[in-house]
Structures are given as C-alpha cells and as structure tokens.
Design a protein around this motif. Structure first.
Motif, short mmCIF file in Angstrom:
data_model
loop_
_atom_site.label_atom_id
_atom_site.label_comp_id
_atom_site.label_asym_id
_atom_site.label_seq_id
_atom_site.Cartn_x
_atom_site.Cartn_y
_atom_site.Cartn_z
N ASP A 231 0.88 -1.17 0.00
CA ASP A 231 0.00 0.00 0.00
C ASP A 231 0.92 1.22 0.00
OD1 ASP A 231 -1.62 2.18 0.62
OD2 ASP A 231 -2.99 0.98 1.85
N GLU A 232 1.06 1.86 -1.17
CA GLU A 232 2.07 2.92 -1.27
C GLU A 232 1.66 4.19 -0.54
OE1 GLU A 232 0.53 3.20 -5.60
OE2 GLU A 232 0.10 1.93 -3.89
N ASN A 233 0.40 4.26 -0.13
CA ASN A 233 -0.04 5.45 0.59
C ASN A 233 0.10 5.30 2.10
OD1 ASN A 233 -1.08 7.01 -1.72
ND2 ASN A 233 -2.38 5.20 -1.93
N ARG A 234 -0.36 4.15 2.59
CA ARG A 234 -0.41 3.98 4.05
C ARG A 234 0.65 3.03 4.59
NH1 ARG A 234 -6.70 3.87 2.87
NH2 ARG A 234 -5.78 2.73 1.16
N GLY A 235 1.43 2.41 3.70
CA GLY A 235 2.41 1.43 4.14
C GLY A 235 1.75 0.09 4.41
N GLY A 236 2.57 -0.94 4.59
CA GLY A 236 2.03 -2.27 4.83
C GLY A 236 1.88 -3.04 3.52
N ILE A 237 1.74 -4.36 3.66
CA ILE A 237 1.61 -5.26 2.50
C ILE A 237 0.37 -6.12 2.72
CG2 ILE A 237 2.74 -7.18 1.25
CD1 ILE A 237 5.45 -6.02 2.12
N SER A 238 -0.34 -6.38 1.62
CA SER A 238 -1.58 -7.17 1.72
C SER A 238 -1.42 -8.54 1.09
CB SER A 238 -2.72 -6.41 1.03
OG SER A 238 -2.33 -6.04 -0.28
N ASP A 239 -2.47 -9.37 1.16
CA ASP A 239 -2.39 -10.73 0.61
C ASP A 239 -2.26 -10.72 -0.91
OD1 ASP A 239 -5.00 -9.82 0.24
OD2 ASP A 239 -5.95 -11.72 0.74
N ARG A 240 -3.05 -9.82 -1.53
CA ARG A 240 -3.02 -9.67 -2.98
C ARG A 240 -3.10 -8.18 -3.30
NH1 ARG A 240 -5.52 -14.56 -2.37
NH2 ARG A 240 -7.59 -13.75 -1.87
N PRO A 241 -2.71 -7.78 -4.51
CA PRO A 241 -2.73 -6.35 -4.83
C PRO A 241 -4.09 -5.71 -4.54
CG PRO A 241 -1.67 -7.58 -6.60
CD PRO A 241 -2.20 -8.59 -5.64
N GLU A 242 -4.05 -4.53 -3.96
CA GLU A 242 -5.24 -3.69 -3.69
C GLU A 242 -6.12 -4.19 -2.56
OE1 GLU A 242 -4.87 -0.97 -5.15
OE2 GLU A 242 -3.48 -1.67 -6.70
N ASP A 243 -5.69 -5.22 -1.84
CA ASP A 243 -6.45 -5.61 -0.64
C ASP A 243 -5.94 -4.82 0.56
OD1 ASP A 243 -8.16 -7.31 -1.88
OD2 ASP A 243 -7.22 -9.17 -1.20
N MET A 244 -6.67 -4.94 1.66
CA MET A 244 -6.26 -4.25 2.88
C MET A 244 -5.02 -4.90 3.48
SD MET A 244 -9.64 -3.32 5.03
CE MET A 244 -8.97 -2.89 6.61
N VAL A 245 -4.11 -4.06 3.96
CA VAL A 245 -2.87 -4.60 4.52
C VAL A 245 -3.08 -5.06 5.96
CG1 VAL A 245 -1.53 -3.03 3.08
CG2 VAL A 245 -2.07 -2.39 5.45
N ASP A 246 -2.18 -5.89 6.45
CA ASP A 246 -2.14 -6.24 7.87
C ASP A 246 -0.71 -6.61 8.23
OD1 ASP A 246 -1.75 -9.16 7.54
OD2 ASP A 246 -3.73 -9.06 6.63
N VAL A 247 -0.43 -6.72 9.51
CA VAL A 247 0.95 -6.89 9.95
C VAL A 247 1.47 -8.29 9.59
CG1 VAL A 247 0.46 -7.64 12.30
CG2 VAL A 247 2.53 -6.35 11.85
N PHE A 248 0.56 -9.26 9.57
CA PHE A 248 0.89 -10.64 9.20
C PHE A 248 1.46 -10.68 7.78
CE2 PHE A 248 -0.95 -14.49 7.11
CZ PHE A 248 -0.49 -15.51 7.93
#
Lengths: 319, 379
Positions: free
Chosen positions: A265-282
């Motif tokens: 997520d280039e705006n809020r940081g973090g990485i998600s399961d697949r592109p454009e999904d919500m990120v989480d710390v996991f």
C-alpha cells in the motif's frame, strides 16, 4: 509478468516501518480487540519485520519485554495476550520476541521447556495446550522453542521427528495430522521441524520441492494448495521450505518479488495478501521475509528455519 | 486482511459510517472485556455462558473463551447435574459450534471444540457425518472439514469403500477437486490393505449384513500397495479427467502417485521368486507403455504447446522410468534407443522451460539428472 506501478517497484521501507510502529500504538480499533487473542504473534511479526528493515531502534524493547513477561502463566506457558490462556503457539512467539530483545535471561528456561515437554504425546506429536488439539504446527513450535532456549534435550526429538514424517503425503507435502491434505503452511512447519531435529533425511526432498515450486501461479505469487489463489503469506511458507531444501532456484524469484512489491500500500504502508487488498501486519511481515529470503531490497537476512534474523540465531545457536 | 479490498485514499470518511464503526467497536470491546473479566473470576453462571457464546458467535477463534466454556461444561456434560441438564447443554453446545463453524469454517478453535464434544460422546456420529457432508458441499476444499470427516469416519468405523465412493462422486462433479483426489490416495491403500488392526475393528452396522468390507479386503494380497487392477482403474479415471482438461494439475499429481504405486509393486516383487518377478516386470512395462501412448495422443491432439505442460512433464518422467527399468533389468537395448530417449528428454525439458518458464530451474535440474521425482524410488 504483472506490471508493477512505478511507485511500487521498490520496497517502501519507511512507510512499512511507520505502519508497523503505528500498529503497535493503535488501541482503539475493532481489530485491536478482534486480534487480542493472538497479539503475541502480532508483536513477533511486527518486531521481526522491523529488524529485517533495519528499523528495530523504533521499537521500545524494554516495554515489549515487560509486556511479554506479563503474559506468562504459572505453568511456564505464554498466552496470546495478558488475558489469554497459555498455548504453544504464543509460547514460541514469546520466546522469539525475547530472543530479538536479548531478554531470554529474564525467563526461567527450564520452566518454559517443562511446559513444552508436558504437551508431548506418546506418539511424539504435540498438543497445542492442555485441551489436546494435535497439529504438526505445534511440533514445530515445540522444537523451535526448546532449541532457541538451548533445551532440546528436554523433549523426545526423535519421536517428534518421526511423527512429523508420518504426516508426509504422496505429493511430498505435509498435513496437520497423518492423512490430512498438504498445505504450504504445514509444509514449512514440518520441513523446519525436521531441520531442527536434524532429520531432513526422513523426507523426499525433490518431491517436496517440486510440489512447492508448483505453488507459483501465473501472477508470480505463490498459493498454498493446488488450484487456489496466490497470497503473499506463502512467500514465506513455500519459500522458507524451498530455502531449507536448497531449491530456491526452482521458482521464478523475480516474478515473486514483483508480486510482493505490487501488494504494497504505497499510501499507508504495509503489505496485503493480494494487490489492492487491505494490509495487515501478518502479510507485511511475510512479504518482507520473502524478499529477505531472496536476498532482495538490502534487507537483513532471515533464518528460514527459525523465522528470526540470522544475526539473532547466529548469536543464540552459533550457526 | 484476506480478500478485503483496500479503502480508497483521500476520500473524506462518511460520518454515518464512522459512527456505525465506533458503535461496533464499543459494543465489541465491552463484550470482550465483560467475558474475559467473568472468565478471570471463574464465573460459570448461565448469563456468563450466554455472553461467552455471543462473543464466540462473532469471533470463533478466541480460544480462551472456548476453554472457559469447557471448564464450565465438563461436569454438566458428564451428567453431574442430571441427564436432562446434560442433554440440554450438549444440544446447545453443538448448536453453538455449528454456528461458529458456519461463521468461520476455517476456525481451528471451533472445530476443536466440536471434536471435544464428540469425544465426550454427546454427539451421534451419524449426525456428525451428515453435518460435515453438508459443510463440504459449501466448500469441498476445506481441509478442516476433511480432517474432521476422517476423524469421524475412523471413529464410526465407516468403510473405506464407502468413503472412496464419496470421493468418486466429488471427482465426477469436479475433476479439479484436489482434496478429493488426495483423499483417494489415503483411502485406496486402506481399502486394499489387510492389516490385523483393520480386521479387528468392529464391523459397523451398515456393513454387517453382507460383511462386504471384511470379505473383500480379506481376499486381497497382504500388502498396503494398491493391486494392479485397481491401479489400472484409477489410471482410466485420470485419463478421463486429463482429456477433459489437460492443464488441471490435480489429476496429474494423482497420476504421479499411481505410477509410484506401480513401481512399488514391481519393487515388492523383487523379493519373490523368478516367475513373479517376471510378471511384475511385464506388468510395469505394460503400464508405462500404455501411459506413454496416452500422453502421446494428448500431445498429438493439442497444437498449442502452452497447454501441454502436464502431458509433456509426465511423458518425460515415463521415459526416464522406462529407461531406468530397462537398465535395471539388463534388457537388451540398442545404443540408438538410448540416444533417442536422451534426445527426446532434452526436447521435452527444453520445451517445458519455454511453456512454463517460472519452473525453468526445476526443469534444468531434472534434465541434468539432479531432480528425481519418480525414479529415485529405485534406491
């Protein structure tokens, strides 16, 4: 190959560090309560990711250590957070965090291993807690925990390894108990457990590695089982096992790195399961850990067996 | 978050939505606090249990709260407060776990609680099998449901034949159901094995009239290896599936297992006398020959090489196996045969690396003889 937007071609180190830092600070969210029972693992994911990013100095290790110690129970085991029961999953996370904080001397190691030992069954398997759920994930937790504490002799390592080996399927993968379907997450726990037990000869390396490399989909990402969708977390589960088995070259690492970077997520940081999904710390941790295993983005190296920075395991285990 | 889309950036938050989410947070945090405080105080009254259930219905993974319920219910379910109370408690607990599993079918904690109830003997196994079958209709790939099914059928002594038929039905509905193919790899050796432990198991009522399971298994060879007639039937099944969709990996991974079973039969026979060894050799030869032909016809029927990965890979492995079988048997071979085979393997693996470039590293190693997924079993 999937096109990666320009902003995501690099690992956004500062943004991810801020995201992880803030994850630890936000206490008034629905997620904070919904994830309370596994916060110990959440803290471990976040802290390890910070180490890999070289941003561990942002974390208050003294406060984290105190919090971890506050989650220990009289039987030696740790709960998912202060208000939760002891469980092997969180006992391993607690030991990993304390290892990262250089605070293993703050616990009674024999007491913790006594707890782990109490959960081993006659067939070598481990229950997750006193309520008896059996799963090869717990075998890994037990072996890793005891080894990190320098107490491997406290459990029956040979029986533990032979139980894990009995969970190997005809496709080379492993399931949670004998006869159950292979799953990449389980493959990591079983391969790493056998590695800790010095018993990798019990598995069919080529077959396991081939099943793992078949997890890479057209997207470059990896899935956890045949005919399933790719997901960043398998960048850890599959890749760590391939790395332990010395077969990282069997997948297209470039394509996988692109897939992971594309899930930022280039705006809020973090990485998600697949592109454009919500990120989480996991997923943030597993994405970064995957990149680290592939030697990308100038990250600290991660140990594929213990899921800790190599500097930490080298110090503890002299490997 | 698995599968949840990212909210858009920069859009002002809808005040109504914010109020709704604040309310949700406040209700949920209050419920969590309330339940965990009652747990700490070891309060096992009806109201506390009702609140605990409410929390688990919303978040089935909170393992501590399931522990709380088990502490509260253990004595009751064992009949300490009379049979009627026990029956009532069992019924409502089964209902709660079903709700929780339906809310999150991948909740380890909820499935485990269900197993705990079954282990206490408060749930009829027949009903459990029906329930899990229903849940598998919703998602036939759920490995929690499959694990539960295996546990229940083992407990109930359901015959492997019946379960094998269940997997057959699933595969006929959907050839890509990898979970069902996997289940067959576990069931077939059981079905054909004659192990004292299997025979000593109580014969379930459903099978007792004809004693079908007992009589049929007792007549087959004393080995966990699937007999060749069964392997052949399975190979035919795979042929159907792969002709329908040659790019679906489920049936091909199963196919690799069938070949390894044929190989194991041959290896077992090496311990027997010469005629048996000879029969086993010809049997394996025939299997390899037929499967090579099948792959060949799949390859002939498809001009688009990008769709030929699986028949090409299988072909390469079959050729490797045949070559090494011949070498082992000391069969008379022309040097030109070996050269031809070598060239064909080179061609297959090179083409595989082209149509499936993500696994080029594996194909390179396989061609160099550094990766053996089938032939290694000789040793």
């Amino acid at each position: 190959m999937t096109r990666v937007p320009e902003s995501r071609r690099e690992l956004l180190i500062d943004k991810h560090a801020d995201y992880i830092y803030n994850y630890g600070q936000t206490k008034d969210s629905f997620e904070f309560y919904a994830t309370e029972h596994f916060r110990m693992s959440g803290v471990y994911w976040g802290l390890t990711a910070m180490h890999l990013l070289g941003k561990q100095h942002m974390m208050d290790t003294a406060a984290i250590t105190d919090w971890v110690l506050s989650c220990q129970h009289a039987n030696g085991g740790f709960g998912g957070s202060e208000r939760h029961d002891p469980h092997l999953l969180y006992t391993l996370s607690a030991v990993q965090i304390l290892a990262l904080c250089g605070a293993l001397n703050r616990i009674n190691k024999e007491q913790v291993t006594q707890y782990v030992r109490s959960l081993q069954q006659p067939d070598g398997s481990f229950a997750g807690d006193d309520w008896g759920e059996i799963d090869t994930r717990f075998s890994y937790c037990a072996l890793s925990c005891c080894k990190l504490l320098g107490q491997a002799q406290a459990i029956d390592v040979k029986a533990a390894a032979s139980y894990v080996a009995s969970c190997q399927n005809i496709d080379g993968g492993f399931g949670c108990t004998p006869g159950n379907e292979s799953h990449a997450g389980q493959v990591f726990t079983c391969v790493a457990a056998l590695a800790i037990a010095d018993s990798l000869h019990l598995l069919d390396k080529d077959l396991t590695s081939w099943w793992l490399c078949e997890r890479q989909t057209e997207s470059g990402g990896l899935n956890g089982r045949p005919e399933k969708l790719q997901d960043v977390c398998y960048s850890w589960w599959c890749l760590s096992a391939l790395s332990i088995l010395g077969r990282l070259s069997w997948i297209d690492q470039e394509a996988l790195a692109c897939f992971i970077l594309n899930c930022q997520d280039e705006n809020r940081g973090g990485i998600s399961d697949r592109p454009e999904d919500m990120v989480d710390v996991f997923h943030t941790f597993f994405g970064i850990a995957g990149l680290s295993l592939m030697g990308r983005c100038n990250l600290e190296a991660i140990d594929p067996v213990y899921a800790l920075p190599e500097t930490t395991t080298r110090q503890l285990l002299g490997k | 978050m698995h599968g949840r889309p990212r909210p858009p950036v920069g859009e002002p938050e809808d005040p109504e939505r914010r109020r709704a989410s604040e309310k949700r947070l406040s209700l949920f945090s209050r419920l969590c606090n309330e339940v965990l405080e009652r747990r700490a105080a070891k309060r096992y009254d009806a109201e506390s249990m009702m609140l605990a259930a409410k929390l688990l219905e919303q978040n089935p993974e909170v393992y501590t709260v399931w522990n709380y319920r088990r502490e509260a219910l253990m004595g009751i379910l064992k009949g300490e407060q009379g049979d009627e109370t026990a029956a009532h408690a069992a019924k409502s607990e089964l209902k709660l776990t079903e709700t929780a599993i339906r809310k999150n079918p991948k909740s380890y904690a909820a499935w485990h609680h269900r197993k705990w109830l079954v282990a206490l003997g408060v749930a009829p196994l027949k009903v459990e099998l029906q329930l899990v079958t229903k849940l598998q209709e919703m998602d036939s790939r759920n490995f929690h449901a499959w694990a539960y099914r295996r546990w229940i059928t083992a407990k109930a002594g359901t015959s492997p034949r019946r379960e094998a038929q269940y997997t057959m039905d699933l595969i006929n509905t959907n050839f890509s159901d990898y979970s069902a193919w996997h289940a067959r790899t576990v069931l077939l050796p059981q079905l054909h094995a004659v192990m004292p432990a299997t025979l000593q198991k109580p014969v379930p009522a459903e099978d007792s009239p004809s004693n079908a399971y007992l009589s049929q298994t007792a007549s087959v060879e004393a080995s966990g290896v699937v007999p060749s007639s069964a392997i052949e039937q399975e190979l035919d099944l795979v042929e159907q599936a792969t002709f329908t969709d040659p790019s679906d990996q489920s049936a091909w991974i199963y196919h690799r297992w069938l070949l390894s079973q044929s190989l194991e039969r041959y290896q077992d026979a090496q311990r027997c006398d010469a005629p048996q060894q000879d029969t086993a050799y010809h049997e394996l030869q025939a299997v390899l020959q037929r499967e090579i032909c099948r792959c060949e016809s799949l390859l002939d029927a498809e001009d688009d090489r990008s769709k030929c990965k699986w028949p090409m890979l299988t072909m390469a492995r079959l050729l490797e196996l045949r070559k090494s079988l011949h070498a082992r048997q000391g069969a008379e071979r022309q040097e030109s045969d070996d050269e031809g085979c070598k060239r064909r393997l080179e061609q297959l693996y090179t083409e595989l690396a082209e149509v499936d470039p993500k696994r080029k590293g594996y194909y390179d190693d396989a061609l160099a003889g550094k990766a053996s997924v089938l032939v290694r079993q000789w040793t």
